[in-house]
Write a protein that holds these residues in place. Sequence first.
Motif, PDB file in Angstrom:
ATOM      1  N   ARG A  13       8.160  28.616 -27.949  1.00 53.02           N
ATOM      2  CA  ARG A  13       9.596  28.795 -27.728  1.00 53.02           C
ATOM      3  C   ARG A  13      10.211  27.566 -27.053  1.00 53.02           C
ATOM      4  NH1 ARG A  13      13.587  32.761 -29.117  1.00 53.02           N
ATOM      5  NH2 ARG A  13      15.453  32.035 -28.035  1.00 53.02           N
ATOM      6  N   VAL A  14       9.544  27.023 -26.065  1.00 54.27           N
ATOM      7  CA  VAL A  14      10.066  25.835 -25.382  1.00 54.27           C
ATOM      8  C   VAL A  14      10.133  24.655 -26.340  1.00 54.27           C
ATOM      9  CG1 VAL A  14       9.546  24.115 -23.604  1.00 54.27           C
ATOM     10  CG2 VAL A  14       9.386  26.550 -23.071  1.00 54.27           C
ATOM     11  N   GLN A  52      13.361  21.437 -27.289  1.00 55.05           N
ATOM     12  CA  GLN A  52      13.086  20.104 -27.825  1.00 55.05           C
ATOM     13  C   GLN A  52      13.434  19.966 -29.302  1.00 55.05           C
ATOM     14  OE1 GLN A  52       9.036  19.088 -26.708  1.00 55.05           O
ATOM     15  NE2 GLN A  52       9.277  20.054 -24.716  1.00 55.05           N
ATOM     16  N   GLY A  53      13.916  21.044 -29.912  1.00 57.30           N
ATOM     17  CA  GLY A  53      14.352  20.987 -31.303  1.00 57.30           C
ATOM     18  C   GLY A  53      13.240  20.748 -32.300  1.00 57.30           C
ATOM     19  N   LYS A  54      12.004  21.110 -31.936  1.00 59.60           N
ATOM     20  CA  LYS A  54      10.876  20.870 -32.827  1.00 59.60           C
ATOM     21  C   LYS A  54      10.663  22.033 -33.788  1.00 59.60           C
ATOM     22  CE  LYS A  54       8.458  17.812 -29.635  1.00 59.60           C
ATOM     23  NZ  LYS A  54       7.261  17.574 -28.789  1.00 59.60           N
ATOM     24  N   GLN A  55      10.144  21.703 -34.959  1.00 56.01           N
ATOM     25  CA  GLN A  55       9.700  22.722 -35.906  1.00 56.01           C
ATOM     26  C   GLN A  55       8.250  23.060 -35.565  1.00 56.01           C
ATOM     27  OE1 GLN A  55      11.531  24.332 -38.418  1.00 56.01           O
ATOM     28  NE2 GLN A  55      13.211  23.348 -37.301  1.00 56.01           N
ATOM     29  N   VAL A  56       8.007  24.319 -35.242  1.00 53.72           N
ATOM     30  CA  VAL A  56       6.712  24.726 -34.709  1.00 53.72           C
ATOM     31  C   VAL A  56       6.058  25.748 -35.635  1.00 53.72           C
ATOM     32  CG1 VAL A  56       5.489  25.682 -32.712  1.00 53.72           C
ATOM     33  CG2 VAL A  56       7.621  24.399 -32.368  1.00 53.72           C
ATOM     34  N   LEU A  57       4.816  25.510 -35.956  1.00 55.43           N
ATOM     35  CA  LEU A  57       4.011  26.463 -36.718  1.00 55.43           C
ATOM     36  C   LEU A  57       3.079  27.175 -35.755  1.00 55.43           C
ATOM     37  CD1 LEU A  57       2.904  27.706 -39.358  1.00 55.43           C
ATOM     38  CD2 LEU A  57       1.333  25.741 -39.488  1.00 55.43           C
ATOM     39  N   VAL A  58       3.157  28.501 -35.706  1.00 59.00           N
ATOM     40  CA  VAL A  58       2.277  29.312 -34.874  1.00 59.00           C
ATOM     41  C   VAL A  58       1.271  30.009 -35.783  1.00 59.00           C
ATOM     42  CG1 VAL A  58       2.106  31.234 -33.251  1.00 59.00           C
ATOM     43  CG2 VAL A  58       4.052  29.657 -33.107  1.00 59.00           C
ATOM     44  N   LYS A  67      10.462  46.899 -20.790  1.00 56.49           N
ATOM     45  CA  LYS A  67      10.998  48.254 -20.957  1.00 56.49           C
ATOM     46  C   LYS A  67      10.687  48.856 -22.319  1.00 56.49           C
ATOM     47  CE  LYS A  67      15.083  50.877 -19.600  1.00 56.49           C
ATOM     48  NZ  LYS A  67      16.461  50.772 -19.045  1.00 56.49           N
ATOM     49  N   ASP A  68      10.759  48.050 -23.364  1.00 63.58           N
ATOM     50  CA  ASP A  68      10.487  48.543 -24.718  1.00 63.58           C
ATOM     51  C   ASP A  68       9.073  48.217 -25.182  1.00 63.58           C
ATOM     52  OD1 ASP A  68      13.109  49.575 -25.023  1.00 63.58           O
ATOM     53  OD2 ASP A  68      13.836  47.560 -25.506  1.00 63.58           O
ATOM     54  N   GLY A  69       8.288  47.594 -24.316  1.00 68.21           N
ATOM     55  CA  GLY A  69       6.922  47.232 -24.670  1.00 68.21           C
ATOM     56  C   GLY A  69       6.748  45.720 -24.752  1.00 68.21           C
ATOM     57  N   TYR A  70       5.505  45.301 -24.696  1.00 72.67           N
ATOM     58  CA  TYR A  70       5.202  43.882 -24.785  1.00 72.67           C
ATOM     59  C   TYR A  70       5.476  43.308 -26.173  1.00 72.67           C
ATOM     60  CZ  TYR A  70       2.915  43.490 -20.217  1.00 72.67           C
ATOM     61  OH  TYR A  70       2.665  43.441 -18.868  1.00 72.67           O
ATOM     62  N   THR A  71       5.116  44.040 -27.221  1.00 72.12           N
ATOM     63  CA  THR A  71       5.273  43.500 -28.569  1.00 72.12           C
ATOM     64  C   THR A  71       6.721  43.161 -28.888  1.00 72.12           C
ATOM     65  OG1 THR A  71       3.286  44.683 -29.307  1.00 72.12           O
ATOM     66  CG2 THR A  71       4.781  43.886 -31.002  1.00 72.12           C
ATOM     67  N   PRO A  72       7.709  44.037 -28.595  1.00 74.27           N
ATOM     68  CA  PRO A  72       9.102  43.637 -28.817  1.00 74.27           C
ATOM     69  C   PRO A  72       9.502  42.400 -28.014  1.00 74.27           C
ATOM     70  CG  PRO A  72       8.961  46.017 -28.592  1.00 74.27           C
ATOM     71  CD  PRO A  72       7.614  45.466 -28.221  1.00 74.27           C
ATOM     72  N   MET A  73       8.947  42.247 -26.801  1.00 69.70           N
ATOM     73  CA  MET A  73       9.253  41.054 -26.012  1.00 69.70           C
ATOM     74  C   MET A  73       8.729  39.802 -26.718  1.00 69.70           C
ATOM     75  SD  MET A  73       8.158  40.050 -22.081  1.00 69.70           S
ATOM     76  CE  MET A  73       6.451  39.617 -22.489  1.00 69.70           C
ATOM     77  N   PHE A  74       7.510  39.864 -27.231  1.00 70.60           N
ATOM     78  CA  PHE A  74       6.953  38.719 -27.940  1.00 70.60           C
ATOM     79  C   PHE A  74       7.723  38.434 -29.228  1.00 70.60           C
ATOM     80  CE2 PHE A  74       3.398  39.345 -25.103  1.00 70.60           C
ATOM     81  CZ  PHE A  74       2.881  38.070 -24.948  1.00 70.60           C
ATOM     82  N   GLU A  75       8.167  39.474 -29.907  1.00 70.80           N
ATOM     83  CA  GLU A  75       8.956  39.271 -31.120  1.00 70.80           C
ATOM     84  C   GLU A  75      10.219  38.476 -30.811  1.00 70.80           C
ATOM     85  OE1 GLU A  75       9.522  43.278 -32.404  1.00 70.80           O
ATOM     86  OE2 GLU A  75       7.643  43.352 -33.546  1.00 70.80           O
ATOM     87  N   LYS A  76      10.855  38.773 -29.682  1.00 66.91           N
ATOM     88  CA  LYS A  76      12.069  38.052 -29.306  1.00 66.91           C
ATOM     89  C   LYS A  76      11.769  36.622 -28.880  1.00 66.91           C
ATOM     90  CE  LYS A  76      14.654  42.193 -27.995  1.00 66.91           C
ATOM     91  NZ  LYS A  76      15.279  42.967 -26.884  1.00 66.91           N
ATOM     92  N   ILE A  77      10.661  36.421 -28.179  1.00 69.13           N
ATOM     93  CA  ILE A  77      10.291  35.058 -27.779  1.00 69.13           C
ATOM     94  C   ILE A  77      10.092  34.179 -29.013  1.00 69.13           C
ATOM     95  CG2 ILE A  77       8.490  33.649 -26.703  1.00 69.13           C
ATOM     96  CD1 ILE A  77       8.014  35.953 -24.726  1.00 69.13           C
ATOM     97  N   LEU A  78       9.444  34.740 -30.029  1.00 64.27           N
ATOM     98  CA  LEU A  78       9.105  33.960 -31.223  1.00 64.27           C
ATOM     99  C   LEU A  78      10.214  33.947 -32.270  1.00 64.27           C
ATOM    100  CD1 LEU A  78       5.382  35.084 -31.509  1.00 64.27           C
ATOM    101  CD2 LEU A  78       6.191  32.776 -30.951  1.00 64.27           C
ATOM    102  N   ALA A  79      11.287  34.706 -32.030  1.00 58.89           N
ATOM    103  CA  ALA A  79      12.402  34.773 -32.989  1.00 58.89           C
ATOM    104  C   ALA A  79      13.329  33.582 -32.782  1.00 58.89           C
ATOM    105  CB  ALA A  79      13.152  36.085 -32.826  1.00 58.89           C
ATOM    106  N   PRO A 138      14.773  29.973 -35.115  1.00 56.88           N
ATOM    107  CA  PRO A 138      14.716  29.313 -36.436  1.00 56.88           C
ATOM    108  C   PRO A 138      13.751  28.147 -36.505  1.00 56.88           C
ATOM    109  CG  PRO A 138      16.825  28.893 -35.323  1.00 56.88           C
ATOM    110  CD  PRO A 138      16.134  29.979 -34.562  1.00 56.88           C
ATOM    111  N   GLY A 139      13.376  27.609 -35.346  1.00 57.83           N
ATOM    112  CA  GLY A 139      12.430  26.496 -35.344  1.00 57.83           C
ATOM    113  C   GLY A 139      10.981  26.926 -35.288  1.00 57.83           C
TER     114      GLY A 139
END
Length: 382
Positions: free
Chosen positions: A18-19, A24-30, A196-208, A210-211
């Motif tokens: 995410r950072v 930094q405007g980088k295109q990141v592959l996870v 509050k909604d669980g860890y998985t939704p939190m991770f989904e938002k972190i990784l959501a 466009p980069g």
Amino acid sequence: MYDAVVIGSGIAGAAAARVLAEEQGKQVLVLERRPHIGGNCYDREDEYGILIHQYGPHIFHTNDEEVYAWLSRFTDWYEFGHEVVARVGERLIPVPFNLNTLKMVYGEEKGERLAGKLANTFGAGARVPILKLREQTDPEIQAIADFVYENIFLKYTMKQWGQKPEEIDPAVTGRVPVVISYDNRYFGDKYQGMPKDGYTPMFEKILAHPGIEVRTGTDAREILELRKEEGKVYLEGREFDGAVIYTGAADELFGCRYGRLPYRSLRFDFEHYRIPDYQGHSVVNYTVSEEFTRITEFKHLTGQKAEGTTIVKEYPFAYTGAEGEIPYYAILNEENLALYRRYAALAEKFPDFYLLGRLAEYKYYNIDAMAARALGLARSLA
């Protein structure tokens, strides 16, 4: 196509990605080997609708204002003070052993006097490692230390680590203190609770972002090649000169060429009951009896309201690398650390290649410390 590759989507990989993308405007592959994101923090509803932690309970706690604020961008919190009890004989007593536990064991009057002695010796609010407590010469403090050692620490530690307590690194034993306070909470941090909604939704938002592109079910070793003789990284057959952050096991990255790094693993046995409550506590440690180390009842962790309840029992064992086994806890001693340093030295031969996380660094991190480390590393790559 990509400026950076992050291997693993647990807290280390997700925060770093995410950072890199956002700041930094980088295109990141996870790349994530498992079929889901979130690493060992992954949670989901079981077939009964109970939110469970697939890889054992994870309770967030921190005093780090920056980490708390950063994660709070991606989740609201269910705030609660996590309390743990240990079953000793027929009693459930608070752990870590504190002044409330002291009075349960010794009675109100004697407990009050002993509480004063502990406070005078170590200071109110102190968290004293059990092995330090055993070094005291005062016979009453020694008696307290012996009770804690025999009933809470010794057999539990041997089950958890498969070692004698004196063989374990002090950094591990230091996480099992005697607390000179009446606070029954397992942690003393300012912020405690669960997404509050669980860890998985939190991770989904972190990784959501466009980069960020996430590929689950993808073993990085199948598309990422480290050519030692060239000191170069190849991604899908092409030379890659961007940053690579690796959060997996350091030994597996290099085919365990020097031997496998020792870890403790865990087996989780989930059980569901058609009753509103199983044990009345989020976690009960079995410090003397039973083969398992603890039982977690998830409703007490998450605050979920449901008619039934799901628990999980944890059985530690030595990690062998067999299919389906997961390395959880590095066994820290000089021999193992020397072996790890050999693998870290191999990684250092590749420019812009970084080891990050419990497995990659062969050390223990709480969630907040891991997030802080990931944010710091990613920002240093600007």
